[in-house]
Design an enzyme around this catalytic site. Structure first.
Site, mmCIF file in Angstrom:
data_model
loop_
_atom_site.group_PDB
_atom_site.id
_atom_site.type_symbol
_atom_site.label_atom_id
_atom_site.label_comp_id
_atom_site.label_asym_id
_atom_site.label_seq_id
_atom_site.Cartn_x
_atom_site.Cartn_y
_atom_site.Cartn_z
ATOM 1 N N GLY A 287 0.826 -1.205 0.000
ATOM 2 C CA GLY A 287 0.000 0.000 0.000
ATOM 3 C C GLY A 287 0.857 1.250 0.000
ATOM 4 O O GLY A 287 1.691 1.448 -0.883
ATOM 5 N N GLY A 288 0.642 2.092 1.028
ATOM 6 C CA GLY A 288 1.404 3.334 1.139
ATOM 7 C C GLY A 288 2.893 3.077 1.210
ATOM 8 O O GLY A 288 3.702 3.844 0.678
ATOM 9 N N GLY B 283 16.164 7.283 -36.244
ATOM 10 C CA GLY B 283 15.681 8.046 -35.102
ATOM 11 C C GLY B 283 16.373 7.637 -33.815
ATOM 12 O O GLY B 283 16.531 8.445 -32.894
ATOM 13 N N ALA B 284 16.791 6.381 -33.749
ATOM 14 C CA ALA B 284 17.466 5.914 -32.540
ATOM 15 C C ALA B 284 18.817 6.609 -32.374
ATOM 16 O O ALA B 284 19.277 6.840 -31.261
ATOM 17 C CB ALA B 284 17.647 4.403 -32.597
#
Lengths: 469, 76
Positions: free
Chosen positions: A135-136, A361-362
């Site tokens: 949880g937290g 693009g890489a």
């Protein structure tokens, strides 16, 4: 002997005192919050001689659950680390917010998250998770820069019981939030350790690397023949780890996210005694392609290094982005954009070395000159191009190739056109001409060349936090 | 030592370039079992464990997809 001797007091090995003792140099520390049943103990001490603030949750009280007072103690730890400008380390073993305290504990947990975010990127934050962090208590570590998981560490938001009652899925804590799912799939954990003491030691190494970054001493940078770490065939994939380790001072490498998105390697280590970060494509996995997970992994690492003033070395051998419907739907555009953003905003010195190839693009994404690289070097046989030359001529000369009568003729023509294309597009020389590559560097001079650039480049740091991308 | 059975699966679309070791071969973790071709590269597929190659599910020339079984290695 009579029976008057006092019974040995049994100390729970999970108690904060024992764990803080196992973490700090010589087991020595000074507590700065009261020792009571609040579930958290905070202390200052040293790691490899450098000051560090650490806290441990107390699983011997209400399973380590966090209440109002315990949460305030963690905030105290954070305030102290900020004031002392030193790393803060959390040793976690906690079931989450204290049910008995109701909403007050939730408020406390929220204040911990706020404190973590407030000093994110200002001092290094490290989490060592030794038991359940639910949880937290799961989001506490998740907000920090580096998460280390011990063998009994389990991180999850909702536990097996709740999952079973809501979705009917049968799962135990290990399979839900243990080393395998978080080490390989989720990317929540940066380092998986085999023993509790290993986890402590890894936490100490990272704290020392980020807290005591040292200064670069050129005399300590020896020349090494790194070319021998690449295979003879330029088409053969290889494991980049030896190259990453070889770039760093001996035995200083700490790899983060080793098993998650293994097609890119990110590691901290030292060069000439100074802490540096390395980002490297790993051709052995997915051919070294960038994909959505690896771009995100690298982006987070680059932003952490930038915020914490760690210079970067980027080793490039990348064939492109991984093609596939799954990749597009998985958000390779959105998640890939994170890496572009991370490098473009990065102000620490950052040096790129193209070892073999950088396509498309890489090439841009891997700390190119266009994104503001401090320097871009290339090894003598490296290739920088929009795509491989054979692939390029298949597109550029599609008709001419189609006209070729038989397979063999076509293959020969393809090779011939590819060679012509390489001359025309210029290979690495064209890269030098237009300035996307600054200089050819010999593999055996690479370490010293990079070290000199880092020495000559003023150290600034990014003015931003380290959001867990 | 516990019996381990390791299924080696494809990480990406690829063509099988060649089989490096036959069924029955003894391999160590990190040894190459099969060579794939993808993204214009020859990509070694390595065993994750020490053991023996129990099964080879591919042949040279096969096109395999992400998740497809390539080989099984066992230390039994």
């Amino acid at each position: 002997m009579t029976l008057t001797q006092e019974p040995a007091t049994t100390v729970d090995p999970r108690s904060p005192r024992v764990r803080l003792g196992a973490f700090f140099d010589d087991g020595a520390f000074t507590t700065i919050t009261p020792e009571n049943d609040c579930g958290v103990l905070v202390a200052t001490g040293y790691v490899a001689g450098t000051p560090v603030v650490a806290f441990a949750t107390d699983p011997t009280v209400q399973g380590g659950a966090m209440g109002e007072v315990g949460c305030r103690a963690i905030v105290t730890a954070y305030d102290r680390a900020f004031a002392d400008s030193c790393p803060v380390v959390g040793i976690w073993h906690s079931g989450g917010a204290r049910l008995r305290e109701g909403v007050a504990s939730l408020d406390g947990v929220g204040r911990v998250f706020a404190a973590m975010t407030r000093i994110s990127g200002k001092v290094a934050q490290i989490s060592i998770v030794l038991g359940p962090a639910a949880g937290g208590a799961a989001y506490g570590p998740a907000l920090t820069d580096v998460v280390i998981l011990g063998p009994e560490g389990r991180i999850f938001v909702t536990g097996p019981e709740v999952i079973r009652s809501v979705t009917g899925e049968e799962v135990d804590m290990l399979r839900l939030g243990g080393p395998d799912p978080h080490g390989r799939r989720s990317g929540v954990v940066h380092v998986v350790s085999e023993t509790e003491q290993d986890a402590m030691n890894e936490g100490r190494r990272v704290a020392a690397l980020l807290g005591a970054q040292g200064s670069l001493d050129l005399d300590r940078v020896d020349d090494r023949d790194l070319a021998g770490l690449l295979p003879e065939s330029s088409r053969r994939a290889y494991d980049v780890h030896p190259l990453v380790a070889g770039m760093l001072d001996d035995a200083t490498m700490v790899e983060l996210h080793e098993r998650w998105a293994p097609n890119i390697v990110v590691a901290l280590g030292r060069l000439g005694g100074r802490t540096v970060g390395i980002v490297a494509n790993n051709p052995l996995r997915l051919g070294g392609c960038l994909d959505s997970a690896s771009a995100e992994k690298a982006a987070r690492f680059v932003r952490m290094c930038d915020a914490l003033s760690v210079p970067l070395i980027v080793l490039v051998d990348v064939p492109g982005y991984l093609p596939g419907v799954g990749q597009e739907w998985d958000g390779v555009v959105r998640r890939g954009a994170k890496l572009l953003h991370a490098f473009a905003e990065c102000v620490v010195p950052r040096v790129t070395v193209v070892t073999r190839k950088a396509y498309g693009g890489a090439f841009v994404a891997m700390n190119s000159a266009s994104l503001g690289a401090t320097r871009v070097f290339a090894w003598p046989n490296a290739e920088v191009a929009v795509m491989g030359s054979v692939a390029a001529v298949r597109i550029l000369h599609r008709r001419r190739l189609a006209e070729a009568d038989d397979e063999q003729l076509r293959a020969e023509l393809e090779l011939q056109l590819a060679a012509e294309h390489e001359v025309l597009s210029g290979g690495i020389n064209r890269g030098l001409e237009i300035g996307v590559v600054d200089q050819i560097v010999q593999p055996n001079e690479t370490r010293r060349t990079i070290a000199k650039v880092l020495l000559d480049t003023p150290g600034v740091r990014g003015a931003h936090g380290n959001i867990p991308l | 030592m516990a019996v381990q059975r390791s299924e080696i699966r494809a990480e990406m679309v690829a063509q099988v370039h060649s089989i490096v070791v036959p069924v029955g071969a003894v391999v160590r973790a990190g040894d190459t079992v099969v060579l794939l071709e993808s993204m214009k590269m020859e990509i070694p597929v390595n065993s994750e464990i020490d053991g023996r190659v129990l099964e080879l599910a591919v042949a040279p020339g096969d096109v395999i997809h992400e998740g497809d079984l390539i080989a099984v290695v066992s230390n039994d």
